[in-house]
Enzyme design. Structure first.
Site, PDB file in Angstrom:
ATOM      1  N   GLY A 134      52.471  30.645  25.138  1.00  0.00           N
ATOM      2  CA  GLY A 134      53.650  30.995  24.477  1.00  0.00           C
ATOM      3  C   GLY A 134      53.978  30.174  23.071  1.00  0.00           C
ATOM      4  O   GLY A 134      53.436  29.087  22.985  1.00  0.00           O
ATOM      5  N   ASN A 167      46.660  31.655  38.417  1.00  0.00           N
ATOM      6  CA  ASN A 167      47.636  32.045  37.413  1.00  0.00           C
ATOM      7  C   ASN A 167      48.328  33.417  37.811  1.00  0.00           C
ATOM      8  O   ASN A 167      49.263  33.805  38.080  1.00  0.00           O
ATOM      9  CB  ASN A 167      47.386  31.852  36.235  1.00  0.00           C
ATOM     10  CG  ASN A 167      48.835  31.958  35.329  1.00  0.00           C
ATOM     11  OD1 ASN A 167      49.605  31.273  35.187  1.00  0.00           O
ATOM     12  ND2 ASN A 167      48.827  33.207  34.551  1.00  0.00           N
ATOM     13  N   TYR A 177      39.826  39.612  35.265  1.00  0.00           N
ATOM     14  CA  TYR A 177      41.158  39.784  34.644  1.00  0.00           C
ATOM     15  C   TYR A 177      41.809  41.211  35.346  1.00  0.00           C
ATOM     16  O   TYR A 177      42.889  41.338  35.763  1.00  0.00           O
ATOM     17  CB  TYR A 177      41.138  39.880  33.208  1.00  0.00           C
ATOM     18  CG  TYR A 177      42.218  40.533  32.428  1.00  0.00           C
ATOM     19  CD1 TYR A 177      43.491  39.694  32.709  1.00  0.00           C
ATOM     20  CD2 TYR A 177      42.151  41.549  31.836  1.00  0.00           C
ATOM     21  CE1 TYR A 177      44.787  40.307  31.972  1.00  0.00           C
ATOM     22  CE2 TYR A 177      43.389  42.212  31.351  1.00  0.00           C
ATOM     23  CZ  TYR A 177      44.470  41.532  31.300  1.00  0.00           C
ATOM     24  OH  TYR A 177      45.846  42.048  31.030  1.00  0.00           O
ATOM     25  N   LYS A 216      45.176  41.812  38.018  1.00  0.00           N
ATOM     26  CA  LYS A 216      46.240  42.636  37.791  1.00  0.00           C
ATOM     27  C   LYS A 216      46.343  43.895  38.971  1.00  0.00           C
ATOM     28  O   LYS A 216      47.586  43.923  39.383  1.00  0.00           O
ATOM     29  CB  LYS A 216      46.097  43.251  36.630  1.00  0.00           C
ATOM     30  CG  LYS A 216      46.133  42.598  35.166  1.00  0.00           C
ATOM     31  CD  LYS A 216      47.725  42.091  35.200  1.00  0.00           C
ATOM     32  CE  LYS A 216      47.920  41.284  33.950  1.00  0.00           C
ATOM     33  NZ  LYS A 216      49.270  40.867  33.819  1.00  0.00           N
ATOM     34  N   PHE A 251      31.680  44.887  16.953  1.00  0.00           N
ATOM     35  CA  PHE A 251      30.971  44.624  17.948  1.00  0.00           C
ATOM     36  C   PHE A 251      30.333  46.093  18.560  1.00  0.00           C
ATOM     37  O   PHE A 251      31.036  46.676  19.141  1.00  0.00           O
ATOM     38  CB  PHE A 251      31.766  44.037  19.081  1.00  0.00           C
ATOM     39  CG  PHE A 251      32.068  42.671  18.888  1.00  0.00           C
ATOM     40  CD1 PHE A 251      31.398  41.741  18.120  1.00  0.00           C
ATOM     41  CD2 PHE A 251      33.269  42.150  19.191  1.00  0.00           C
ATOM     42  CE1 PHE A 251      31.671  40.429  18.052  1.00  0.00           C
ATOM     43  CE2 PHE A 251      33.741  40.994  18.895  1.00  0.00           C
ATOM     44  CZ  PHE A 251      33.074  40.089  18.435  1.00  0.00           C
TER      45      PHE A 251
HETATM   46  N1  UDP Z   1      36.245  44.168  18.206  1.00  0.00           N
HETATM   47  C1  UDP Z   1      35.229  43.972  17.271  1.00  0.00           C
HETATM   48  N2  UDP Z   1      35.289  42.843  16.457  1.00  0.00           N
HETATM   49  C2  UDP Z   1      36.220  41.788  16.980  1.00  0.00           C
HETATM   50  C3  UDP Z   1      37.010  42.011  17.913  1.00  0.00           C
HETATM   51  C4  UDP Z   1      37.167  43.194  18.481  1.00  0.00           C
HETATM   52  O1  UDP Z   1      34.745  44.711  16.894  1.00  0.00           O
HETATM   53  O2  UDP Z   1      36.021  40.577  16.212  1.00  0.00           O
HETATM   54  C5  UDP Z   1      36.319  45.468  18.965  1.00  0.00           C
HETATM   55  C6  UDP Z   1      36.239  45.298  20.276  1.00  0.00           C
HETATM   56  O3  UDP Z   1      34.742  45.599  20.623  1.00  0.00           O
HETATM   57  C7  UDP Z   1      36.881  46.438  20.991  1.00  0.00           C
HETATM   58  C8  UDP Z   1      38.044  46.674  19.770  1.00  0.00           C
HETATM   59  O4  UDP Z   1      37.780  46.069  18.614  1.00  0.00           O
HETATM   60  O5  UDP Z   1      36.025  47.931  20.888  1.00  0.00           O
HETATM   61  C9  UDP Z   1      39.342  46.290  20.379  1.00  0.00           C
HETATM   62  O6  UDP Z   1      39.250  44.751  20.910  1.00  0.00           O
HETATM   63  P1  UDP Z   1      40.323  43.852  21.177  1.00  0.00           P
HETATM   64  O7  UDP Z   1      39.640  42.493  21.411  1.00  0.00           O
HETATM   65  O8  UDP Z   1      41.338  43.817  20.085  1.00  0.00           O
HETATM   66  O9  UDP Z   1      41.093  44.482  22.263  1.00  0.00           O
HETATM   67  P2  UDP Z   1      40.496  45.063  23.900  1.00  0.00           P
HETATM   68  O10 UDP Z   1      40.055  46.402  23.631  1.00  0.00           O
HETATM   69  O11 UDP Z   1      39.286  44.055  24.121  1.00  0.00           O
HETATM   70  O12 UDP Z   1      41.726  44.888  24.784  1.00  0.00           O
END
Ligand code: UDP
Length: 329
Positions: free
Chosen positions: A36, A92, A141, A145, A208
């Site tokens: 935070g 945590n 993770y 939850k 990605f």
């Molecule tokens: N993503 C991406 N490049 C990055 C970060 C995220 O292509 O540098 C893609 C990731 O694979 C997912 C979407 O963006 O499909 C959202 O990712 P983020 O990490 O923001 O949130 P998540 O869905 O993992 O909670």
């Protein structure tokens, strides 16, 4: 109401603090400032720099501040890290949270609002995701939850705890005046990374995967504004009046947006190209995740103010322009 906001200096918690004030409540913040930011909370608010698992300290705060509701946002949330260092997450997200709950019951505080996640569904069998779908997390993770969701059910039954667990989709955006916003260290989230790529503060964005079974080959996500999330947390208060109430809600807009769709929105809002290249898929990313939030809309009269990606990105851009490097450390 007097509300203890655990993790109130974090991204979603700090927005909820502001929304609580706007709705006439009195937030008291507890945050150990590991992730935070002290600057995310107004200096004149009651603020305790403490661990949520410090049961005696938390108990004292609950009594001294005459807390009526506890909201809990303080969790480790990096999925990849949870796979590599699960104990950190269990200690945590589960163990410390159980101490928090124990302190609450001991102090007679029996209303709880919990940040859960769509990651509890794992790879869902159908889309959009309703609360009725089976929960089968695919990483520690999500499992931590879900473990707390299950503990809460048991506590509602045994001790009359009333709670709401909100399963978030992709929290995004910033407070509309641009005063607070998203700042993770390290930053892994798409929208801030895309904005930083556009402004040259970070290297080109890596997308990605572009071979997913989606219309443009990139992943679909449900980006929901952080203040819309916050408003649902407050709207649920009156439902917690009945002892033993156990509520679960998905919070998303229901609108899927692809990674390329986010890039287009960032380009339009900033007026700058987002340099990007295609990279392999990121481990653990499901092709599509989007919510059916009918339950929250019907039962809480929750109407997200932000229903499409561009206005959400516009708030993130406003925050970025105000504080390009986020909060000072
Ligand atoms: N993503 C991406 N490049 C990055 C970060 C995220 O292509 O540098 C893609 C990731 O694979 C997912 C979407 O963006 O499909 C959202 O990712 P983020 O990490 O923001 O949130 P998540 O869905 O993992 O909670």
């Amino acid at each position: 109401m007097n509300v203890l906001v655990v993790g109130g200096a974090g991204y979603i918690g700090s927005h909820c603090v502001r929304q609580l004030i706007a709705a006439g409540h009195r937030p008291v913040v507890l945050d150990n400032l590991v992730y935070g930011h002290r600057d995310a909370v107004a200096p004149d608010l009651a603020f305790y720099d403490a661990n949520l698992g410090a049961e005696a300290t938390v108990g004292q705060i609950l009594r001294d501040e005459k807390i009526e509701v506890v909201m809990h946002f303080a969790a480790f949330a990096y999925v990849g890290e949870s796979v590599n260092d699960p104990l950190k997450f269990y200690f945590n997200n589960v163990v410390a949270t159980l101490y928090l709950l124990h302190a609450m019951l001991d102090a007679g505080v029996k209303k709880f609002v919990f940040s859960s996640t769509c990651a509890t569904y794992g790879v869902p069998q159908s889309m959009p995701i309703t609360e009725a779908l089976p929960q089968a997390p695919i990483n520690p993770y999500g499992q931590t939850k879900l473990d707390i969701e299950n503990a809460l059910k048991a506590l509602a039954h045994a001790h009359g705890l009333s709670f709401a667990a909100f399963r978030y989709f992709n929290a995004a955006g910033a407070y509309e005046d641009g005063a607070i916003g998203e700042h993770h260290d390290p930053e892994t989230h798409l929208i801030p990374l895309a904005i930083d790529a556009a402004t040259g503060l970070r290297p080109p964005l890596q997308v990605f995967g572009n071979d997913y079974p989606t219309p443009d080959g990139t992943c679909l996500r449900d980006y929901v504004h952080v203040d819309d999330l916050s408003r649902a947390h407050i709207a649920v208060f009156e439902k917690l009046a009945t002892p033993g109430t156990a509520l679960f809600y998905n919070l998303g807009t229901g609108t899927p947006t692809s990674v390329l769709g986010v890039i287009r929105a960032v380009e339009k809002i900033t007026g700058k190209p987002v340099p990007h290249s295609f990279a392999p898929r990121r481990a653990g990313d499901p092709p599509a995740l989007y919510a059916d939030s009918t339950k929250a809309k019907t039962e809480l009269k929750w109407t997200p103010k932000f229903t499409s990606i561009e206005p959400i990105v516009a708030t993130a851009w406003k925050w970025h322009q105000a504080k390009p490097k986020g909060y000072a450390r």
